[in-house]
Design an enzyme around this catalytic site. Structure first.
Site, PDB file in Angstrom:
ATOM      1  NE  ARG A  25      -4.129  -1.703  -0.075  1.00 15.59           N
ATOM      2  CZ  ARG A  25      -5.431  -1.763   0.785  1.00 15.59           C
ATOM      3  NH1 ARG A  25      -5.581  -0.912   1.453  1.00 15.59           N
ATOM      4  NH2 ARG A  25      -5.788  -2.867   0.421  1.00 15.59           N
ATOM      5  NE  ARG A  29      -6.741   8.946   2.989  1.00 18.74           N
ATOM      6  CZ  ARG A  29      -7.071   8.724   4.221  1.00 18.74           C
ATOM      7  NH1 ARG A  29      -8.029   7.690   4.653  1.00 18.74           N
ATOM      8  NH2 ARG A  29      -6.865   9.782   5.292  1.00 18.74           N
ATOM      9  NE  ARG A  38      -9.279   8.216  -5.220  1.00 19.34           N
ATOM     10  CZ  ARG A  38      -9.956   7.655  -4.278  1.00 19.34           C
ATOM     11  NH1 ARG A  38      -9.178   6.718  -3.667  1.00 19.34           N
ATOM     12  NH2 ARG A  38     -11.129   7.882  -3.929  1.00 19.34           N
ATOM     13  CG  ASP A  74      -8.670  -3.497  -4.980  1.00 21.58           C
ATOM     14  OD1 ASP A  74      -7.847  -3.109  -3.760  1.00 21.58           O
ATOM     15  OD2 ASP A  74      -9.238  -4.187  -4.988  1.00 21.58           O
ATOM     16  CE1 TYR A 151     -12.922  -7.908   0.703  1.00 21.46           C
ATOM     17  CE2 TYR A 151     -11.222  -9.429   0.019  1.00 21.46           C
ATOM     18  CZ  TYR A 151     -11.754  -8.297   0.770  1.00 21.46           C
ATOM     19  OH  TYR A 151     -10.800  -7.586   1.639  1.00 21.46           O
TER      20      TYR A 151
HETATM   21  O1  1CP Z   1       0.416   0.353  -3.167  1.00 24.80           O
HETATM   22  C1  1CP Z   1      -0.073  -0.503  -3.346  1.00 24.80           C
HETATM   23  O2  1CP Z   1       0.169  -1.671  -2.423  1.00 24.80           O
HETATM   24  C2  1CP Z   1      -0.880  -1.125  -4.480  1.00 24.80           C
HETATM   25  C3  1CP Z   1      -2.529  -0.757  -4.497  1.00 24.80           C
HETATM   26  C4  1CP Z   1      -2.996  -1.877  -3.711  1.00 24.80           C
HETATM   27  C5  1CP Z   1      -3.165  -3.305  -3.576  1.00 24.80           C
HETATM   28  C6  1CP Z   1      -1.721  -4.181  -3.162  1.00 24.80           C
HETATM   29  C7  1CP Z   1      -4.473  -1.528  -3.432  1.00 24.80           C
HETATM   30  C8  1CP Z   1      -4.949  -0.399  -3.903  1.00 24.80           C
HETATM   31  N1  1CP Z   1      -5.225  -2.846  -3.386  1.00 24.80           N
HETATM   32  C9  1CP Z   1      -4.328  -3.814  -3.050  1.00 24.80           C
HETATM   33  C10 1CP Z   1      -4.606  -5.209  -2.689  1.00 24.80           C
HETATM   34  C11 1CP Z   1      -5.861  -5.331  -1.679  1.00 24.80           C
HETATM   35  N2  1CP Z   1      -7.024  -4.861  -2.105  1.00 24.80           N
HETATM   36  C12 1CP Z   1      -5.806  -6.394  -0.771  1.00 24.80           C
HETATM   37  C13 1CP Z   1      -4.760  -7.216  -0.543  1.00 24.80           C
HETATM   38  C14 1CP Z   1      -3.725  -6.482   0.597  1.00 24.80           C
HETATM   39  C15 1CP Z   1      -4.200  -6.357   1.934  1.00 24.80           C
HETATM   40  O3  1CP Z   1      -4.538  -7.538   2.605  1.00 24.80           O
HETATM   41  O4  1CP Z   1      -4.334  -5.124   2.334  1.00 24.80           O
HETATM   42  C16 1CP Z   1      -7.145  -6.428  -0.269  1.00 24.80           C
HETATM   43  C17 1CP Z   1      -7.464  -7.323   0.955  1.00 24.80           C
HETATM   44  C18 1CP Z   1      -7.814  -5.590  -1.118  1.00 24.80           C
HETATM   45  C19 1CP Z   1      -9.459  -5.267  -0.800  1.00 24.80           C
HETATM   46  C20 1CP Z   1      -9.370  -3.829  -0.626  1.00 24.80           C
HETATM   47  N3  1CP Z   1      -9.643  -2.829  -1.709  1.00 24.80           N
HETATM   48  C21 1CP Z   1      -9.886  -2.964   0.493  1.00 24.80           C
HETATM   49  C22 1CP Z   1      -9.906  -3.845   2.141  1.00 24.80           C
HETATM   50  C23 1CP Z   1     -11.202  -4.129   2.352  1.00 24.80           C
HETATM   51  C24 1CP Z   1     -11.281  -5.072   3.710  1.00 24.80           C
HETATM   52  O5  1CP Z   1     -11.932  -5.965   3.440  1.00 24.80           O
HETATM   53  O6  1CP Z   1     -10.904  -4.714   4.703  1.00 24.80           O
HETATM   54  C25 1CP Z   1      -9.905  -1.708   0.221  1.00 24.80           C
HETATM   55  C26 1CP Z   1     -10.103  -0.624   1.265  1.00 24.80           C
HETATM   56  C27 1CP Z   1      -9.626  -1.747  -1.239  1.00 24.80           C
HETATM   57  C28 1CP Z   1      -9.693  -0.343  -1.827  1.00 24.80           C
HETATM   58  C29 1CP Z   1      -8.511   0.046  -2.060  1.00 24.80           C
HETATM   59  N4  1CP Z   1      -7.344  -0.606  -3.140  1.00 24.80           N
HETATM   60  C30 1CP Z   1      -6.383   0.054  -3.149  1.00 24.80           C
HETATM   61  C31 1CP Z   1      -6.619   1.160  -2.483  1.00 24.80           C
HETATM   62  C32 1CP Z   1      -5.260   2.534  -2.321  1.00 24.80           C
HETATM   63  C33 1CP Z   1      -7.855   1.333  -1.960  1.00 24.80           C
HETATM   64  C34 1CP Z   1      -8.391   2.331  -1.087  1.00 24.80           C
HETATM   65  C35 1CP Z   1      -9.124   3.220  -2.175  1.00 24.80           C
HETATM   66  C36 1CP Z   1      -8.969   4.749  -1.842  1.00 24.80           C
HETATM   67  O7  1CP Z   1      -7.748   5.464  -1.992  1.00 24.80           O
HETATM   68  O8  1CP Z   1      -9.802   5.534  -1.671  1.00 24.80           O
END
Ligand code: 1CP
Length: 342
Positions: A25, A29, A38, A74, A151
């Site tokens: 991540r 943010r 964003r 994602d 999911y």
């Molecule tokens: O910088 C990076 O790491 C690249 C971007 C990235 C990655 C690797 C994003 C962007 N998502 C992911 C993988 C991801 N997405 C995972 C696996 C990693 C982990 O365990 O944290 C998972 C479970 C998700 C699902 C997901 N997408 C969530 C989690 C929800 C939950 O169940 O708790 C969320 C909040 C998202 C949205 C998302 N994806 C990525 C970002 C930056 C965001 C937030 C959106 C925003 O900026 O508003």
């Protein structure tokens, strides 16, 4: 060494001048430039537009000089090709319009060519690889079939994913049909990322800590093995999960080249459990970055002292950055790794 050389050497358990560093991540943010982007575009707009995707991916590389650039995407994106509608709700995460609950739902999942499903992603990876050159390795990723199934069945994030686990336990035929379909989609998706220019790929099994050892062996591991066996020899493969100390000996047999571990496991124990032929990534607690610069530096130095001399070690957190991480913490931690010498 260049960032890309360093990353690839460590991923192959060869010797390096210092451990490569990146953060899960990292393009998010915590960075003011990401928050500015964003304000103008939604998450999916950024992911769908190659120029914006490249811009977001490069932000942490340009600011911090990390050795790996994880593609801004994602784990839900492959659903678009599968014909499954979803949205990413701010503050919530992915929400599936019609969760997958029956054999009919599973039969309706389309398994199509990855290039047809998510063409924008492969364009972005191609541009990214050219733009980065040897500065940093391009890290592609996908969800592991188990985490994607969580999911799809549950319909959204959850603490325990009870509906998905109930399908796994109570409707094994449905579960295996779903896992087989997701395995095919995931393998194709990652193969296409490597073909487009990803140097390494990471399989995110974020919710794996919810299963027991026996459930893992019978209902999950065979599919993880299938994904990795389709990709081995094409690129180094990282297995990611959290809360899985009980599964580490089995994870080490999945066919991955590196295992990402969280802070619950002392890093030396991870080295012992996975053995010399498998690399280790991790495992700083992301909460450390919410403290103060002196504590961040101290924690970084401690981890480097314990792990920095091992071939096959990639410096990272045990899980993704907290969105409210002060950017100063990232500068301090990255500099600590960059000035370490073996
Ligand atoms: O910088 C990076 O790491 C690249 C971007 C990235 C990655 C690797 C994003 C962007 N998502 C992911 C993988 C991801 N997405 C995972 C696996 C990693 C982990 O365990 O944290 C998972 C479970 C998700 C699902 C997901 N997408 C969530 C989690 C929800 C939950 O169940 O708790 C969320 C909040 C998202 C949205 C998302 N994806 C990525 C970002 C930056 C965001 C937030 C959106 C925003 O900026 O508003």
């Amino acid at each position: 060494m260049t960032g890309r050389e360093r990353f690839l050497a460590a991923a192959r358990s060869q010797s390096v001048d210092r451990p490569p560093v990146w953060y899960m991540r990292q393009a998010g943010r915590a960075l003011p430039e990401y928050r500015a982007l964003r304000e103008r575009h939604s998450f999916l707009d950024v992911a769908h537009t190659p120029d914006l995707c490249v811009e977001a991916t490069l932000m942490p590389v340009n600011r911090l000089g990390v050795d790996g650039a994880v593609v801004f995407a994602d784990i839900m994106l492959p659903l678009e090709g599968m014909g499954i509608e979803f949205q990413i709700d701010p503050g919530v995460g992915p929400v599936i319009a019609s969760p997958v609950r029956s054999l009919q739902d599973i039969d309706a999942i389309r398994v199509i060519d990855a290039h047809e499903a998510t063409p924008y992603l492969f364009t972005a990876i191609d541009h990214l690889a050219r733009d980065l050159g040897d500065r940093a390795a391009v890290i592609g990723f996908a969800a592991a079939p188990f985490t994607l199934a969580c999911y799809l069945v549950q319909g959204r994030g959850s603490r325990e994913f009870p509906l998905a686990k109930a399908m796994m336990i109570g409707q094994p035929a449905l579960w295996h049909a779903l896992m087989a379909t997701l395995t095919e989609v995931t393998a194709r998706y990652l193969e296409a990322q490597i073909q487009a220019g990803a140097d390494v790929v990471q399989l995110f099994d974020s919710w794996l800590g919810l299963v027991g050892v026996e459930q893992y062996r019978s209902h999950v591991l065979p599919y993880t093995r299938e994904v990795f066996s389709r990709l081995s020899a094409k690129a180094p493969l990282i297995h990611f999960s959290t809360g899985t100390a009980h599964l580490l000996p089995d994870i080490a047999t999945s066919g991955c080249d590196l295992v990402s571990v969280d802070w619950r496991t002392p890093i030396e124990d991870a080295f012992t459990i996975v053995g010399d032929r498998i690399g280790v990534q991790g495992n700083l607690d992301p909460a450390v970055l919410l403290t103060n610069p002196a504590t961040v530096r101290e924690a970084g130095i401690d981890l480097l002292r314990r792990a920095g001399h091992r071939d096959g070690y990639i410096f990272n957190l045990g899980h993704g950055l907290q969105p409210d991480t002060p950017v100063e913490s990232l500068h301090v931690l990255t500099e600590t790794v960059q000035t370490f010498s073996r």
